[in-house]
Design a protein around this motif. Structure first.
Motif, mmCIF file in Angstrom:
data_model
loop_
_atom_site.group_PDB
_atom_site.id
_atom_site.type_symbol
_atom_site.label_atom_id
_atom_site.label_comp_id
_atom_site.label_asym_id
_atom_site.label_seq_id
_atom_site.Cartn_x
_atom_site.Cartn_y
_atom_site.Cartn_z
ATOM 1 N N GLU A 153 53.894 115.573 -4.665
ATOM 2 C CA GLU A 153 52.595 116.079 -4.225
ATOM 3 C C GLU A 153 52.805 115.245 -3.069
ATOM 4 O OE1 GLU A 153 48.071 114.500 -5.310
ATOM 5 O OE2 GLU A 153 49.913 112.995 -5.922
ATOM 6 N N GLN A 154 53.270 114.288 -2.911
ATOM 7 C CA GLN A 154 53.000 113.563 -1.085
ATOM 8 C C GLN A 154 54.751 114.577 -0.428
ATOM 9 O OE1 GLN A 154 52.441 111.511 -0.288
ATOM 10 N NE2 GLN A 154 49.968 111.170 -2.583
ATOM 11 N N SER A 155 55.256 115.046 -0.833
ATOM 12 C CA SER A 155 56.160 116.375 -0.674
ATOM 13 C C SER A 155 55.455 117.178 0.540
ATOM 14 C CB SER A 155 57.821 116.324 -1.964
ATOM 15 O OG SER A 155 58.292 117.533 -1.084
ATOM 16 N N ARG A 156 54.806 117.605 -1.072
ATOM 17 C CA ARG A 156 54.214 119.121 -0.553
ATOM 18 C C ARG A 156 52.852 118.486 1.004
ATOM 19 N NH1 ARG A 156 56.593 124.146 -1.387
ATOM 20 N NH2 ARG A 156 57.749 123.403 -3.351
ATOM 21 N N LEU A 157 52.112 117.516 0.551
ATOM 22 C CA LEU A 157 51.381 117.184 1.520
ATOM 23 C C LEU A 157 52.665 116.828 2.569
ATOM 24 C CD1 LEU A 157 48.385 116.576 1.608
ATOM 25 C CD2 LEU A 157 49.214 114.680 1.108
ATOM 26 N N GLN A 158 53.125 115.987 3.130
ATOM 27 C CA GLN A 158 53.736 115.833 4.059
ATOM 28 C C GLN A 158 54.807 117.351 4.543
ATOM 29 O OE1 GLN A 158 56.953 112.984 2.696
ATOM 30 N NE2 GLN A 158 55.899 111.190 3.050
ATOM 31 N N GLU A 159 54.771 118.086 4.197
ATOM 32 C CA GLU A 159 55.150 119.359 4.418
ATOM 33 C C GLU A 159 54.518 120.013 5.043
ATOM 34 O OE1 GLU A 159 56.280 123.668 2.898
ATOM 35 O OE2 GLU A 159 57.342 122.141 1.213
ATOM 36 N N PHE A 160 52.633 119.998 4.532
ATOM 37 C CA PHE A 160 51.500 120.829 5.125
ATOM 38 C C PHE A 160 51.121 119.935 6.348
ATOM 39 C CE2 PHE A 160 47.559 120.310 5.376
ATOM 40 C CZ PHE A 160 46.654 121.259 6.148
ATOM 41 N N GLU A 161 51.263 118.467 6.651
ATOM 42 C CA GLU A 161 51.321 117.744 7.289
ATOM 43 C C GLU A 161 52.220 118.643 9.052
ATOM 44 O OE1 GLU A 161 50.857 113.902 6.346
ATOM 45 O OE2 GLU A 161 49.005 114.499 5.580
ATOM 46 N N ARG A 162 53.282 118.461 8.692
ATOM 47 C CA ARG A 162 53.947 118.898 9.479
ATOM 48 C C ARG A 162 54.105 120.020 10.092
ATOM 49 N NH1 ARG A 162 57.972 116.133 6.171
ATOM 50 N NH2 ARG A 162 58.256 118.202 5.063
ATOM 51 N N ALA A 163 53.618 120.462 9.296
ATOM 52 C CA ALA A 163 53.250 122.810 9.430
ATOM 53 C C ALA A 163 52.059 122.880 10.112
ATOM 54 C CB ALA A 163 52.996 122.771 8.551
ATOM 55 N N LEU A 164 50.768 121.349 10.172
ATOM 56 C CA LEU A 164 49.423 122.159 10.108
ATOM 57 C C LEU A 164 49.661 121.581 12.347
ATOM 58 C CD1 LEU A 164 46.881 121.586 10.403
ATOM 59 C CD2 LEU A 164 46.798 119.499 9.442
ATOM 60 N N ARG A 165 50.911 120.825 12.655
ATOM 61 C CA ARG A 165 50.536 120.014 13.476
ATOM 62 C C ARG A 165 51.316 121.119 15.120
ATOM 63 N NH1 ARG A 165 52.450 115.123 11.672
ATOM 64 N NH2 ARG A 165 54.675 115.446 11.139
ATOM 65 N N VAL A 166 52.230 121.858 14.135
ATOM 66 C CA VAL A 166 52.706 122.800 15.007
ATOM 67 C C VAL A 166 51.929 124.250 14.753
ATOM 68 C CG1 VAL A 166 54.739 125.088 14.476
ATOM 69 C CG2 VAL A 166 55.034 122.245 14.268
ATOM 70 N N ALA A 167 50.854 125.048 14.013
ATOM 71 C CA ALA A 167 50.232 125.871 13.688
ATOM 72 C C ALA A 167 49.161 125.972 14.559
ATOM 73 C CB ALA A 167 49.557 125.715 11.957
ATOM 74 N N LYS A 168 48.678 124.164 15.008
ATOM 75 C CA LYS A 168 47.943 124.037 16.145
ATOM 76 C C LYS A 168 47.992 124.141 17.403
ATOM 77 C CE LYS A 168 44.907 120.692 13.267
ATOM 78 N NZ LYS A 168 44.727 118.993 13.702
ATOM 79 N N ALA A 169 49.541 123.668 17.653
ATOM 80 C CA ALA A 169 49.315 123.522 18.738
ATOM 81 C C ALA A 169 50.327 125.662 19.236
ATOM 82 C CB ALA A 169 51.753 122.930 19.052
ATOM 83 N N ILE A 170 50.572 125.870 18.558
ATOM 84 C CA ILE A 170 50.383 127.483 18.720
ATOM 85 C C ILE A 170 49.331 128.191 18.828
ATOM 86 C CG2 ILE A 170 51.468 129.689 17.767
ATOM 87 C CD1 ILE A 170 53.596 127.912 16.023
ATOM 88 N N ASP A 171 48.300 127.431 18.476
ATOM 89 C CA ASP A 171 47.286 128.332 17.647
ATOM 90 C C ASP A 171 46.215 127.979 19.216
ATOM 91 O OD1 ASP A 171 44.058 130.148 16.439
ATOM 92 O OD2 ASP A 171 43.541 128.034 16.709
ATOM 93 N N GLY A 172 46.438 126.891 19.370
ATOM 94 C CA GLY A 172 46.026 126.189 21.437
ATOM 95 C C GLY A 172 46.203 126.286 21.944
ATOM 96 N N GLN A 173 47.661 127.192 21.967
ATOM 97 C CA GLN A 173 48.160 127.462 23.656
ATOM 98 C C GLN A 173 48.182 129.061 23.963
ATOM 99 O OE1 GLN A 173 52.839 127.762 22.692
ATOM 100 N NE2 GLN A 173 52.395 125.453 22.513
ATOM 101 N N GLU A 174 47.145 129.787 22.526
ATOM 102 C CA GLU A 174 46.676 130.756 22.780
ATOM 103 C C GLU A 174 45.618 131.167 23.308
ATOM 104 O OE1 GLU A 174 45.882 132.538 18.753
ATOM 105 O OE2 GLU A 174 48.098 133.636 18.691
ATOM 106 N N GLU A 175 44.198 129.802 24.349
ATOM 107 C CA GLU A 175 43.608 129.977 24.527
ATOM 108 C C GLU A 175 44.304 129.664 26.144
ATOM 109 O OE1 GLU A 175 40.199 129.458 23.472
ATOM 110 O OE2 GLU A 175 41.022 130.062 21.636
#
Length: 194
Positions: A153-175
């Motif tokens: 559970e902790q491993s999957r949550l950490q993986e999600f949090e890392r991917a969330l930071r990257v996805a937010k940055a990519i999505d924000g760069q489209e603006e």
């Protein structure tokens, strides 16, 4: 392949080494299907609210309610039922003074332009990054129930949090970059006069 809530949950279960589901009422394994059906809507809304994803932004022009607020502002407007997060409130592209109370926006205007994050329940319209994030989030939320492992559970949550930071940055760069307005302080700072 079409992205749906069920396909996202099935992929999350696959990531955990579990059998997939065919629907949220799948009789083959009703426990997993019920678990997914219970967890998915609130986690979807939480993820959509966490960032103004380009695929979950809407604009509306609101009319005032018949009953104005008791004091403070001249009008109040009902937030749309699918509104998860208010991004911008304005009139003619200009920001206005407003306050959100409950599911109402109060303001001193007769028409309200609203830009907001909405509950996009059509996963097929989502960006691939968002689909991937939702799959990872569901894997994290399902991990303990499926594997009985807190470390998974902790491993999957950490993986999600890392991917969330990257996805937010990519999505924000489209603006497009936002420019600062024509403020007297900025003009003075950069050589303009008062």
């Amino acid at each position: 392949m079409s992205n749906t809530a069920v396909s996202i949950c099935s992929n999350a279960l696959l990531m955990l080494g579990a059998q997939t589901i065919n629907s949220f009422t799948d009789s083959a394994d009703l426990d997993r299907a019920k678990l997914c059906a219970n967890l998915y809507p609130s986690n979807r809304d939480q993820l959509l609210r966490a960032h103004p994803w380009n695929c979950a932004v809407k604009r509306l022009i609101l009319s005032p309610d018949a009953t104005p607020p008791a004091f403070g502002y001249s009008q109040q407007f009902q937030l749309p039922a699918d509104c998860l997060r208010v991004m911008e409130v304005g009139e003619g592209g200009c920001q206005i003074d407003y306050r959100i109370e409950g599911r109402k926006i109060q303001a001193n205007t007769s028409v309200l332009e609203l830009r907001y994050v909405y509950r996009n329940e059509v996963e097929n319209t989502w960006d691939d990054q968002l689909v991937n994030l939702m799959t990872m989030l569901m894997a994290a939320r399902l991990a303990y129930a499926v594997t009985q492992s807190t470390s998974m559970e902790q491993s999957r949550l950490q993986e999600f949090e890392r991917a969330l930071r990257v996805a937010k940055a990519i999505d924000g760069q489209e603006e497009p970059p936002q420019t600062l307005g024509d403020f007297p302080l900025l003009q003075a700072r950069y050589g303009g006069g008062w």
